[in-house]
Scaffold this motif. Structure first.
Motif, mmCIF file in Angstrom:
data_model
loop_
_atom_site.group_PDB
_atom_site.id
_atom_site.type_symbol
_atom_site.label_atom_id
_atom_site.label_comp_id
_atom_site.label_asym_id
_atom_site.label_seq_id
_atom_site.Cartn_x
_atom_site.Cartn_y
_atom_site.Cartn_z
ATOM 1 N N HIS A 1 1.670 4.610 6.908
ATOM 2 C CA HIS A 1 1.524 5.031 5.514
ATOM 3 C C HIS A 1 0.545 6.197 5.392
ATOM 4 O O HIS A 1 0.775 7.142 4.613
ATOM 5 N N TYR A 2 -0.530 6.166 6.146
ATOM 6 C CA TYR A 2 -1.585 7.160 5.980
ATOM 7 C C TYR A 2 -1.509 8.331 6.963
ATOM 8 O O TYR A 2 -2.134 9.368 6.741
ATOM 9 N N PHE A 3 -0.721 8.179 8.042
ATOM 10 C CA PHE A 3 -0.725 9.244 9.045
ATOM 11 C C PHE A 3 0.662 9.793 9.356
ATOM 12 O O PHE A 3 0.841 10.489 10.351
ATOM 13 N N PHE B 1 0.349 0.169 8.073
ATOM 14 C CA PHE B 1 -0.808 0.823 7.448
ATOM 15 C C PHE B 1 -1.005 2.223 8.025
ATOM 16 O O PHE B 1 -1.170 3.192 7.280
ATOM 17 N N ILE B 2 -0.973 2.337 9.354
ATOM 18 C CA ILE B 2 -1.136 3.640 9.986
ATOM 19 C C ILE B 2 -0.006 4.578 9.593
ATOM 20 O O ILE B 2 -0.233 5.767 9.297
ATOM 21 N N LEU C 1 0.821 -1.211 0.000
ATOM 22 C CA LEU C 1 0.000 0.000 0.000
ATOM 23 C C LEU C 1 0.854 1.260 0.000
ATOM 24 O O LEU C 1 0.432 2.308 -0.480
ATOM 25 N N LYS C 2 2.066 1.148 0.557
ATOM 26 C CA LYS C 2 2.987 2.286 0.557
ATOM 27 C C LYS C 2 3.328 2.715 -0.855
ATOM 28 O O LYS C 2 3.658 3.871 -1.125
ATOM 29 N N ASP D 1 1.182 2.559 -3.233
ATOM 30 C CA ASP D 1 -0.115 2.884 -3.843
ATOM 31 C C ASP D 1 -0.589 1.808 -4.811
ATOM 32 O O ASP D 1 -1.125 2.101 -5.885
#
Length: 312
Positions: free
Chosen positions: A309-311, A306-307, A46-47, A49
Motif C-alpha cells: 500500500h505504501y511502497f 501494508f508495504i 488501510l488501502k 485510507d
C-alpha cells in the motif's frame, strides 16, 4: 455414552495457582487465530485510507476474549463429558490437573463473553447494528463448538466452522468496521486465513484421533484416517501458498505478499512431525507448528499488504 465417573471426583490440587495456571487456561498459542485476522482485515482497510484506532482496539480485544472463552467452554464441556483426565495430553487440563473448579471456568468464560458484548455495542454504535447479529452468531458458534447436545467439534464440520468464523469472518468484520463495506478483494484475501485456522483444528484432531474415536466423535481425521488427514493438512498448506500466488498474479494482492513463503518451514515441520509420530504427546510439536504457520503466514500477509500500500 456415559461419562467416566472418575473425572467427576474432586480435582487434583494445583501445585501452582499463580498467573501461569490462569494464563494456560486461555490456551494462549491459539489466541493468534483471533489476533492475526483482525490485523489482516485492518491492513486491507488501510488501502482505502480508513483507520479508526478505537474500533481496531475494540475488535482486537473482543476477538481475543471470544477465542479465550471458547477455549474455556471446551475445557469445561470436555470435563463434564468425562473426556479429560489428569493424564490427558494437551494444553488444557486446568480443571483435572490444576484444581480449578469447573464452575469458575464456565463463569469466567461467560464473563469474557460479557466484556466482548460491551465492546460489540461500541463497535456497532460506530459502524452498523447489523454487526450485532453477526457477533451473536459468532458467540453462539463459540459456545456450541463443544457445548450443547450436538457439539460441532464432534462432527466432520469442526474445521469448516472454526475456519469460517475465526478466519474469514473476523477479517471481513475488521475490514467492514473500518470501511463500511466488504469487497471481493477482502473476501479473496481471507481465504488462506480461513483454511489455516481450520487446519489448526485438523491438527488437534489428528493428534487426538484415537481418543476421539473411543469417545464417539466423527471428526474429519477419524473419517479419513491419520494418513489421509495428514495428506489433507499438507494439501491445504500448499493450497494457501498457491492462493496467494494467484492473488498476486490477478492483481488482488501486491507482490510483497509473496513473503508469506517465509512461513513454509513451519508448515513443513508440522507435516513431517505428524508423519513421523503416532504417540499424541510426540505429535504436540507438530500441532504447535501448525498454529505457528497460521500466525506467521497471516502476519506476513498483513505486512506484505501494508508495504504494498505504501511502497507500490
Amino acid at each position: 455414552m456415559q461419562p467416566n465417573l472418575q473425572h467427576h471426583s474432586k480435582p487434583a490440587v494445583a501445585s501452582n495457582r499463580g498467573f501461569q495456571v490462569w494464563w494456560q487456561m486461555t490456551r494462549p498459542h491459539t489466541l493468534t487465530a483471533s489476533f492475526v485476522p483482525v490485523l489482516l482485515g485492518t491492513a486491507l482497510a488501510l488501502k482505502h485510507d480508513h483507520f479508526h484506532l478505537g474500533l481496531f482496539a475494540a475488535m482486537l480485544v473482543a476477538s481475543i476474549l471470544i477465542q479465550a472463552a471458547t477455549n474455556m467452554f471446551n475445557e469445561y464441556f470436555d470435563y463434564k463429558r468425562g473426556l479429560d483426565t489428569e493424564h490427558s495430553v494437551g494444553i488444557g487440563g486446568t480443571i483435572v490437573r490444576d484444581g480449578i473448579k469447573p464452575k469458575t471456568v464456565i463463569n469466567l468464560a461467560f464473563g469474557f463473553y460479557g466484556i466482548a458484548l460491551l465492546l460489540g455495542v461500541y463497535i456497532c454504535a460506530n459502524s452498523s447494528w447489523w454487526l450485532a447479529v453477526v457477533g451473536l452468531v459468532c458467540m453462539a458458534v463459540g459456545y456450541f463448538y463443544t457445548g450443547g447436545p450436538f457439539p460441532i467439534a464432534y462432527t466432520p464440520f469442526g474445521e469448516v466452522f472454526s475456519g469460517f468464523f475465526m478466519g474469514m469472518l473476523i477479517i471481513l468484520i475488521s475490514f467492514f468496521i473500518q470501511t463500511g463495506t466488504v469487497t471481493s478483494t477482502s473476501i479473496l484475501v481471507s481465504v488462506p486465513s480461513m483454511i489455516l485456522v481450520g487446519m489448526i483444528m485438523l491438527s488437534n484432531n489428528i493428534r487426538d484421533l484415537d481418543g476421539d474415536k473411543e469417545n464417539g466423535r466423527k471428526t474429519v481425521a477419524i473419517l479419513l484416517g491419520k494418513k489421509k488427514a495428514i495428506y489433507l493438512l499438507a494439501g491445504m498448506f500448499t493450497f494457501s501458498y498457491l492462493w496467494v500466488l494467484g492473488l498476486i498474479i490477478s492483481g488482488n494482492a501486491p507482490f510483497w505478499t509473496a513473503i508469506v513463503i517465509l512461513s513454509a518451514p513451519k508448515a513443513i515441520k508440522a507435516t513431517k512431525g505428524f508423519i513421523a509420530n503416532n504417540i499424541p504427546i510426540k505429535m504436540a510439536p507438530a500441532m504447535v507448528a501448525t498454529a505457528q504457520t497460521n500466525t506467521i503466514f497471516g502476519f506476513l500477509l498483513a505486512v506484505g499488504i501494508f508495504i504494498g500500500h505504501y511502497f507500490s
